[in-house]
Design a protein around this motif. Structure first.
Motif, mmCIF file in Angstrom:
data_model
loop_
_atom_site.group_PDB
_atom_site.id
_atom_site.type_symbol
_atom_site.label_atom_id
_atom_site.label_comp_id
_atom_site.label_asym_id
_atom_site.label_seq_id
_atom_site.Cartn_x
_atom_site.Cartn_y
_atom_site.Cartn_z
ATOM 1 N N ALA A 1 0.815 -1.219 0.000
ATOM 2 C CA ALA A 1 0.000 0.000 0.000
ATOM 3 C C ALA A 1 0.843 1.260 0.000
ATOM 4 N N GLY A 2 2.164 1.117 0.066
ATOM 5 C CA GLY A 2 3.051 2.272 0.067
ATOM 6 C C GLY A 2 3.402 2.788 1.446
ATOM 7 N N THR A 3 2.964 2.104 2.496
ATOM 8 C CA THR A 3 3.303 2.512 3.859
ATOM 9 C C THR A 3 4.770 2.205 4.138
ATOM 10 N N GLN A 4 5.480 3.201 4.641
ATOM 11 C CA GLN A 4 6.901 3.015 4.916
ATOM 12 C C GLN A 4 7.066 2.199 6.201
ATOM 13 N N LEU A 5 7.843 1.126 6.109
ATOM 14 C CA LEU A 5 8.023 0.201 7.221
ATOM 15 C C LEU A 5 9.391 0.305 7.866
ATOM 16 N N LEU A 6 10.367 0.778 7.100
ATOM 17 C CA LEU A 6 11.743 0.784 7.598
ATOM 18 C C LEU A 6 12.551 1.808 6.816
#
Length: 283
Positions: A263-268
């Motif tokens: 979804a394009g959510t930044q995780l790291l």
């Protein structure tokens, strides 16, 4: 020295690097009481921790760090059962790991860990791995966050506060700044394995480093071949996705890393830099 960094202060001086690799106790370890420190001289490099070149992978260091942390916590009588009874636990928020010519299978190791500071809902551990001759092969500052059963940051239990006061030190959390540069057009998509998920239901912090190194092996393998390198990762979120995308952006011989879910959510966010051996000598 603050571990908060930006693009202007992203590097470390030769003397700072050599200080982190100096034998014996690290400077922040010397500031805390003996009960806050732990030593295990019975460790060794396992065969499955090594890469195709016969060297311990950096992620193996983080797995030793997790084990040392729990052994120390058990000694302090803060066991997994103690935390479970209070509905809280620890997750890693950030790492600043320096590795130096990691050894091969069956090499004996001495591992140390120390709780060197607390800050609000966070704790920092200084964890180090030594060879039998005292040479430091890994030094890590690892920032942990206490969370509740839903993964939300939570204050320390009342019974834990006395130990926090006993340690009596704080720290500046490791942060990886966002980049003003355009992300690379190439994204490496990597499926998540069941073995990447730890008992808390998260992608384990060591597994994240394995995923990052998998992306580097395709885009910048020379970084992984560097015997001495500094790895900074900030863990930003959790995901239920079955695949992640990792951007690798070259920078000054190293790389800036960003990981996203579908979804394009930044995780790291992360920065990995080769570190040349100091002209001052040292290790």
């Amino acid at each position: 020295m603050s571990d908060a960094i930006d693009d202007q202060t992203i590097g470390a001086t030769d003397l700072e690097i050599e200080a982190r690799l100096a034998p014996g106790e690290a400077p922040d370890e010397r500031l805390v009481p003996a009960r806050a420190r732990f030593r295990d001289a019975s460790r060794h490099v396992r065969f499955d921790e090594c890469d195709r070149n016969g060297r311990m992978r950096a992620a193996g260091v983080l797995r030793h760090a997790q084990d040392l942390a729990w052994l120390h916590s058990d000694r302090l009588e803060f066991s997994r059962e103690w935390y479970a009874a209070r509905g809280v636990g620890w997750v890693v928020r950030a790492i600043d790991l320096l590795v130096d010519d990691l050894p091969g299978p069956s090499t004996p190791l001495v591992g140390t860990t120390a709780l060197v500071g607390f800050r609000h809902v966070m704790a920092r551990r200084r964890t180090r791995l030594f060879l039998a001759n005292g040479r430091v092969v890994a030094d890590a500052a690892i920032d942990w966050v206490m969370v509740d059963a839903e993964g939300r940051p939570v204050r320390f239990p009342k019974e834990f506060e006395a130990f926090v006061d006993e340690v009596g030190e704080s720290f500046a959390p490791t942060k990886i700044p966002t980049s003003d540069h355009v992300e690379s057009n190439e994204r490496i998509e990597i499926p998540l394995r069941n073995s990447d998920i730890d008992p808390l239901g998260h992608v384990n912090n060591a597994a994240w480093l394995e995923l990052v190194e998998e992306a580097l092996s395709s885009t910048a393998p020379g970084i992984l071949a560097t015997p001495r390198r500094r790895i900074r990762l900030e863990y930003l979120g959790i995901t239920a996705a079955s695949i992640v995308a990792i951007n690798v952006q070259p920078r000054d011989g190293g790389a800036r890393i960003t990981a996203f879910d579908p979804a394009g959510t930044q995780l790291l966010r992360g920065i990995i830099d080769p570190v040349p051996h100091s002209r001052h000598g040292g290790n």
